[in-house]
Motif scaffolding. Structure first.
Motif, PDB file in Angstrom:
ATOM      1  N   GLU A 179      -8.995   0.502   3.443  1.00  0.00           N
ATOM      2  CA  GLU A 179      -8.429  -0.761   3.901  1.00  0.00           C
ATOM      3  C   GLU A 179      -8.324  -1.735   2.732  1.00  0.00           C
ATOM      4  OE1 GLU A 179      -9.384  -2.595   8.013  1.00  0.00           O
ATOM      5  OE2 GLU A 179     -10.801  -3.500   6.595  1.00  0.00           O
ATOM      6  N   VAL A 180      -7.147  -2.304   2.557  1.00  0.00           N
ATOM      7  CA  VAL A 180      -6.944  -3.321   1.533  1.00  0.00           C
ATOM      8  C   VAL A 180      -7.459  -4.661   2.055  1.00  0.00           C
ATOM      9  CG1 VAL A 180      -5.232  -4.591   0.185  1.00  0.00           C
ATOM     10  CG2 VAL A 180      -4.946  -2.146   0.556  1.00  0.00           C
ATOM     11  N   ASP A 181      -8.168  -5.385   1.199  1.00  0.00           N
ATOM     12  CA  ASP A 181      -8.673  -6.697   1.569  1.00  0.00           C
ATOM     13  C   ASP A 181      -7.499  -7.681   1.650  1.00  0.00           C
ATOM     14  OD1 ASP A 181      -9.936  -9.079   1.963  1.00  0.00           O
ATOM     15  OD2 ASP A 181     -11.206  -8.980   0.177  1.00  0.00           O
ATOM     16  N   LYS A 182      -7.074  -7.963   2.878  1.00  0.00           N
ATOM     17  CA  LYS A 182      -5.914  -8.828   3.077  1.00  0.00           C
ATOM     18  C   LYS A 182      -6.213 -10.295   2.795  1.00  0.00           C
ATOM     19  CE  LYS A 182      -3.887  -5.691   6.471  1.00  0.00           C
ATOM     20  NZ  LYS A 182      -3.405  -5.505   7.860  1.00  0.00           N
ATOM     21  N   ASP A 183      -7.483 -10.619   2.669  1.00  0.00           N
ATOM     22  CA  ASP A 183      -7.856 -12.000   2.378  1.00  0.00           C
ATOM     23  C   ASP A 183      -7.949 -12.269   0.873  1.00  0.00           C
ATOM     24  OD1 ASP A 183      -8.063 -12.638   5.095  1.00  0.00           O
ATOM     25  OD2 ASP A 183     -10.111 -11.854   5.179  1.00  0.00           O
ATOM     26  N   ALA A 184      -7.882 -11.214   0.086  1.00  0.00           N
ATOM     27  CA  ALA A 184      -7.966 -11.393  -1.368  1.00  0.00           C
ATOM     28  C   ALA A 184      -6.734 -12.149  -1.870  1.00  0.00           C
ATOM     29  CB  ALA A 184      -8.074 -10.047  -2.062  1.00  0.00           C
ATOM     30  N   GLU A 185      -6.929 -13.015  -2.831  1.00  0.00           N
ATOM     31  CA  GLU A 185      -5.818 -13.794  -3.370  1.00  0.00           C
ATOM     32  C   GLU A 185      -5.080 -13.056  -4.471  1.00  0.00           C
ATOM     33  OE1 GLU A 185      -7.103 -17.605  -4.668  1.00  0.00           O
ATOM     34  OE2 GLU A 185      -7.843 -18.245  -2.702  1.00  0.00           O
ATOM     35  N   HIS A 186      -5.765 -12.139  -5.149  1.00  0.00           N
ATOM     36  CA  HIS A 186      -5.186 -11.525  -6.341  1.00  0.00           C
ATOM     37  C   HIS A 186      -5.261 -10.002  -6.298  1.00  0.00           C
ATOM     38  CE1 HIS A 186      -6.501 -15.590  -7.807  1.00  0.00           C
ATOM     39  NE2 HIS A 186      -5.244 -15.581  -8.216  1.00  0.00           N
ATOM     40  N   SER A 187      -4.339  -9.387  -7.017  1.00  0.00           N
ATOM     41  CA  SER A 187      -4.418  -7.987  -7.402  1.00  0.00           C
ATOM     42  C   SER A 187      -4.619  -7.941  -8.915  1.00  0.00           C
ATOM     43  CB  SER A 187      -3.132  -7.254  -7.016  1.00  0.00           C
ATOM     44  OG  SER A 187      -2.909  -7.316  -5.618  1.00  0.00           O
ATOM     45  N   ASN A 188      -4.999  -6.791  -9.422  1.00  0.00           N
ATOM     46  CA  ASN A 188      -5.306  -6.664 -10.847  1.00  0.00           C
ATOM     47  C   ASN A 188      -4.394  -5.658 -11.532  1.00  0.00           C
ATOM     48  OD1 ASN A 188      -7.866  -8.325 -10.938  1.00  0.00           O
ATOM     49  ND2 ASN A 188      -8.447  -6.788  -9.408  1.00  0.00           N
ATOM     50  N   ILE A 189      -3.793  -6.071 -12.628  1.00  0.00           N
ATOM     51  CA  ILE A 189      -3.113  -5.150 -13.521  1.00  0.00           C
ATOM     52  C   ILE A 189      -4.103  -4.808 -14.640  1.00  0.00           C
ATOM     53  CG2 ILE A 189      -1.237  -4.864 -15.190  1.00  0.00           C
ATOM     54  CD1 ILE A 189      -0.270  -4.790 -12.376  1.00  0.00           C
ATOM     55  N   VAL A 190      -4.421  -3.523 -14.779  1.00  0.00           N
ATOM     56  CA  VAL A 190      -5.433  -3.077 -15.733  1.00  0.00           C
ATOM     57  C   VAL A 190      -4.756  -2.237 -16.818  1.00  0.00           C
ATOM     58  CG1 VAL A 190      -7.536  -1.740 -16.035  1.00  0.00           C
ATOM     59  CG2 VAL A 190      -7.208  -3.094 -13.956  1.00  0.00           C
ATOM     60  N   LEU A 191      -4.894  -2.663 -18.059  1.00  0.00           N
ATOM     61  CA  LEU A 191      -4.272  -1.985 -19.198  1.00  0.00           C
ATOM     62  C   LEU A 191      -5.366  -1.336 -20.038  1.00  0.00           C
ATOM     63  CD1 LEU A 191      -2.732  -5.038 -18.806  1.00  0.00           C
ATOM     64  CD2 LEU A 191      -1.090  -3.813 -20.225  1.00  0.00           C
ATOM     65  N   ILE A 192      -5.389   0.000 -20.039  1.00  0.00           N
ATOM     66  CA  ILE A 192      -6.399   0.771 -20.754  1.00  0.00           C
ATOM     67  C   ILE A 192      -5.771   1.315 -22.038  1.00  0.00           C
ATOM     68  CG2 ILE A 192      -7.942   2.769 -20.644  1.00  0.00           C
ATOM     69  CD1 ILE A 192      -7.880   2.465 -17.593  1.00  0.00           C
ATOM     70  N   PRO A 193      -6.350   1.057 -23.203  1.00  0.00           N
ATOM     71  CA  PRO A 193      -5.763   1.551 -24.461  1.00  0.00           C
ATOM     72  C   PRO A 193      -5.682   3.078 -24.478  1.00  0.00           C
ATOM     73  CG  PRO A 193      -7.465  -0.088 -24.898  1.00  0.00           C
ATOM     74  CD  PRO A 193      -7.564   0.250 -23.443  1.00  0.00           C
ATOM     75  N   ARG A 194      -4.539   3.599 -24.853  1.00  0.00           N
ATOM     76  CA  ARG A 194      -4.387   5.055 -24.944  1.00  0.00           C
ATOM     77  C   ARG A 194      -5.206   5.648 -26.081  1.00  0.00           C
ATOM     78  NH1 ARG A 194       1.719   6.946 -24.690  1.00  0.00           N
ATOM     79  NH2 ARG A 194       0.619   8.948 -24.917  1.00  0.00           N
ATOM     80  N   SER A 195      -5.671   4.812 -26.986  1.00  0.00           N
ATOM     81  CA  SER A 195      -6.521   5.308 -28.065  1.00  0.00           C
ATOM     82  C   SER A 195      -7.795   5.938 -27.519  1.00  0.00           C
ATOM     83  CB  SER A 195      -6.873   4.169 -29.030  1.00  0.00           C
ATOM     84  OG  SER A 195      -7.571   3.137 -28.354  1.00  0.00           O
ATOM     85  N   LEU A 196      -8.196   5.563 -26.285  1.00  0.00           N
ATOM     86  CA  LEU A 196      -9.389   6.146 -25.691  1.00  0.00           C
ATOM     87  C   LEU A 196      -9.204   7.611 -25.335  1.00  0.00           C
ATOM     88  CD1 LEU A 196     -10.653   3.274 -23.363  1.00  0.00           C
ATOM     89  CD2 LEU A 196     -11.136   3.687 -25.769  1.00  0.00           C
ATOM     90  N   LEU A 197      -7.940   8.073 -25.315  1.00  0.00           N
ATOM     91  CA  LEU A 197      -7.671   9.484 -25.045  1.00  0.00           C
ATOM     92  C   LEU A 197      -7.680  10.333 -26.312  1.00  0.00           C
ATOM     93  CD1 LEU A 197      -6.481   7.969 -22.488  1.00  0.00           C
ATOM     94  CD2 LEU A 197      -4.963   9.924 -22.241  1.00  0.00           C
ATOM     95  N   ASP A 198      -7.788   9.692 -27.487  1.00  0.00           N
ATOM     96  CA  ASP A 198      -7.760  10.427 -28.747  1.00  0.00           C
ATOM     97  C   ASP A 198      -9.090  11.109 -29.006  1.00  0.00           C
ATOM     98  OD1 ASP A 198      -5.208   9.488 -29.108  1.00  0.00           O
ATOM     99  OD2 ASP A 198      -5.787   7.843 -30.431  1.00  0.00           O
ATOM    100  N   ASP A 199      -9.043  12.206 -29.770  1.00  0.00           N
ATOM    101  CA  ASP A 199     -10.246  12.958 -30.086  1.00  0.00           C
ATOM    102  C   ASP A 199     -11.277  12.128 -30.838  1.00  0.00           C
ATOM    103  OD1 ASP A 199      -9.964  15.488 -28.947  1.00  0.00           O
ATOM    104  OD2 ASP A 199      -8.586  16.133 -30.503  1.00  0.00           O
ATOM    105  N   LYS A 200     -10.817  11.188 -31.647  1.00  0.00           N
ATOM    106  CA  LYS A 200     -11.750  10.422 -32.464  1.00  0.00           C
ATOM    107  C   LYS A 200     -12.635   9.509 -31.624  1.00  0.00           C
ATOM    108  CE  LYS A 200      -8.314   6.819 -33.446  1.00  0.00           C
ATOM    109  NZ  LYS A 200      -7.541   6.140 -34.512  1.00  0.00           N
TER     110      LYS A 200
END
Length: 448
Positions: A179-200
């Motif tokens: 169930e989505v919280d219909k009373d929430a005022e905001h949604s979140n856009i989350v940007l994860i760096p693709r560098s975290l997928l690198d072997d290093k």
């Protein structure tokens, strides 16, 4: 006479009545959402399980019947693998995610993967799989990709206890428990760096805390819901631009008292959709507002937005969604306007007065459009971006037939003239979801 061997995630019951469904916590792996062709194999995808490995000509499971046909991509996957891989034309890879909810720990884990576009296997040499954890099952069906970011849209959600009990007793679908919280005022856009997928990146890529990790950018926006995205890219200023099919309300699994196909208006609870372009100011971690931002691209109840594969992660002008047959006056706050799409569109994100539409008959319903570049054309060049043919499978609900319709989408006016070629398939297929085009793949058919 056949029957249902397992329960469905959205409410379909196993054959055999109440006792056959009671406490049956597993559900059918339908493998019906998307297909990707790599090497000499076809991968049938569904977000609730591992991929099925198929022979692309016969469509038989390569590894055996039933669940033996599943593949973990040579040990890469331990759980689910979403049906929405995003292609990176620069790296020649697919980036994807898999999510699984542990009700005992109340933990929703999302893992990130990158596989070679030819082999569909990982190039990572270390065994660490980047992942993040939430304390409730987020409704993540699709995501978007840019050169530097994996981008997720996350709402505040919770488990509805009564719906969960109904699901345990076999009288409702598991999906309806979220169930989505219909009373929430905001949604979140989350940007994860693709560098975290690198072997290093060996350390600190497991159990990432999205809302406290300084490597992750979180931007708040007005609350809404989105199933599908067209594309995302980074502009000259480093901002992230993305196009999303947005709705204000969402019902994941309605509790119908009768079969879906017998209901007079099964879309009574469906909110209308809009295709909207947003720009994220990365430096200031906020949405760009003003100067036509955010920008509404079409309100004609769009869904399943498509672009040519080689445009993915790159700046694009045109988007090809499915839409309603006629123009409608949309109040985003009012449900009941949704319905099966019966038209296709070419949306001009730079000048929406140039949007083009083609409607099928009222009883004909297209599946997601597939864009195929014309021979000798490079769609990544702005001057040749729309030098494509568009393939659409059209389901005829009256005659129970299916046609292939091919459009020329290059230039102005041509699209609205309709298909340049249309021919029937030898078999009927029901309403279709996602698909892909495998360039250069041909088959030799032996004599029957």
């Amino acid at each position: 006479m056949g029957g249902m061997s397992q329960r469905g995630l959205f409410g379909t019951k196993k054959s055999g009545g109440f006792m056959a469904n009671l406490f049956q916590m597993d559900y059918k792996h339908v493998a019906n959402t998307n297909v990707i062709h790599c090497g000499d194999s076809l991968y049938a995808l569904w977000e609730g399980g591992l991929p099925y490995l198929l022979d692309p000509l016969t469509l038989r499971n390569k590894n055996g019947r039933g669940k033996a046909g599943l593949t973990d991509l040579d040990g890469l996957l331990s759980d689910n693998f979403s049906a929405h891989p995003r292609y990176d034309p620069a790296r020649k890879t697919y980036v994807n995610f898999g999510s699984v909810f542990d009700p005992i720990k109340s933990e929703f884990r999302v893992s990130l993967y990158e596989v070679d576009a030819t082999t569909f296997r990982s190039k990572r040499k270390n065994g660490v799989t980047p992942n993040f954890v939430l304390d409730a099952p987020a409704l993540i069906h699709d995501f978007i990709l840019t050169t530097n970011y994996c981008i997720f849209f996350i709402n505040d959600t919770r488990i509805n206890a009564m719906s969960a009990i109904k699901a345990m007793f076999g009288s409702a679908g598991f999906a309806g428990s979220i169930e989505v919280d219909k009373d929430a005022e905001h949604s979140n856009i989350v940007l994860i760096p693709r560098s975290l997928l690198d072997d290093k990146e060996q350390d600190a890529v497991s159990d990432i805390d999205l809302f406290h990790d300084e490597r992750v950018t979180v931007v708040k926006m007005d609350r809404h819901f989105a199933f599908h995205y067209a594309n995302a890219f980074e502009d000259m200023e480093g901002n992230v631009v993305f196009d999303t099919v947005q709705m204000d309300g969402m019902e994941l699994a309605a509790d119908f008292k009768e079969p879906f196909w017998q209901i007079e208006n099964p879309f009574r609870d469906v909110s209308p959709t809009r295709l909207i372009r947003y720009t994220v100011d990365i430096q200031n971690k906020k949405l760009a507002i003003g100067n036509d931002q955010p920008k509404v691209l079409t309100t004609r109840l769009p869904e399943f937005p498509s672009i040519p594969r080689d445009i993915s992660t790159r700046r694009h002008r045109y988007i090809y969604p499915l839409v309603a047959r006629k123009k409608v006056n949309v109040n985003p706050k009012t449900s009941g306007l949704g319905g099966p799409v019966a038209a296709v569109a070419k949306i001009d994100s730079e000048d929406t007065t140039n949007n083009q539409y083609f409607s099928f008959e009222p009883y004909e319903f297209p599946g997601e459009a597939i864009l195929v570049p014309k021979a000798g054309k490079t769609v990544s060049l702005p001057s040749e971006e729309d030098a494509c043919y568009m393939l659409v499978l059209v389901t005829n609900g009256k005659d129970l037939t299916t046609d292939v319709a091919i459009f020329d989408v290059e230039g102005d006016q041509v699209f609205e003239e309709g298909p340049i070629l249309r021919f029937p398939l030898p078999v009927f297929t029901p309403h279709l979801l996602h698909g892909s085009f495998a360039e250069g793949v041909t088959f030799e058919f032996g004599e029957s």
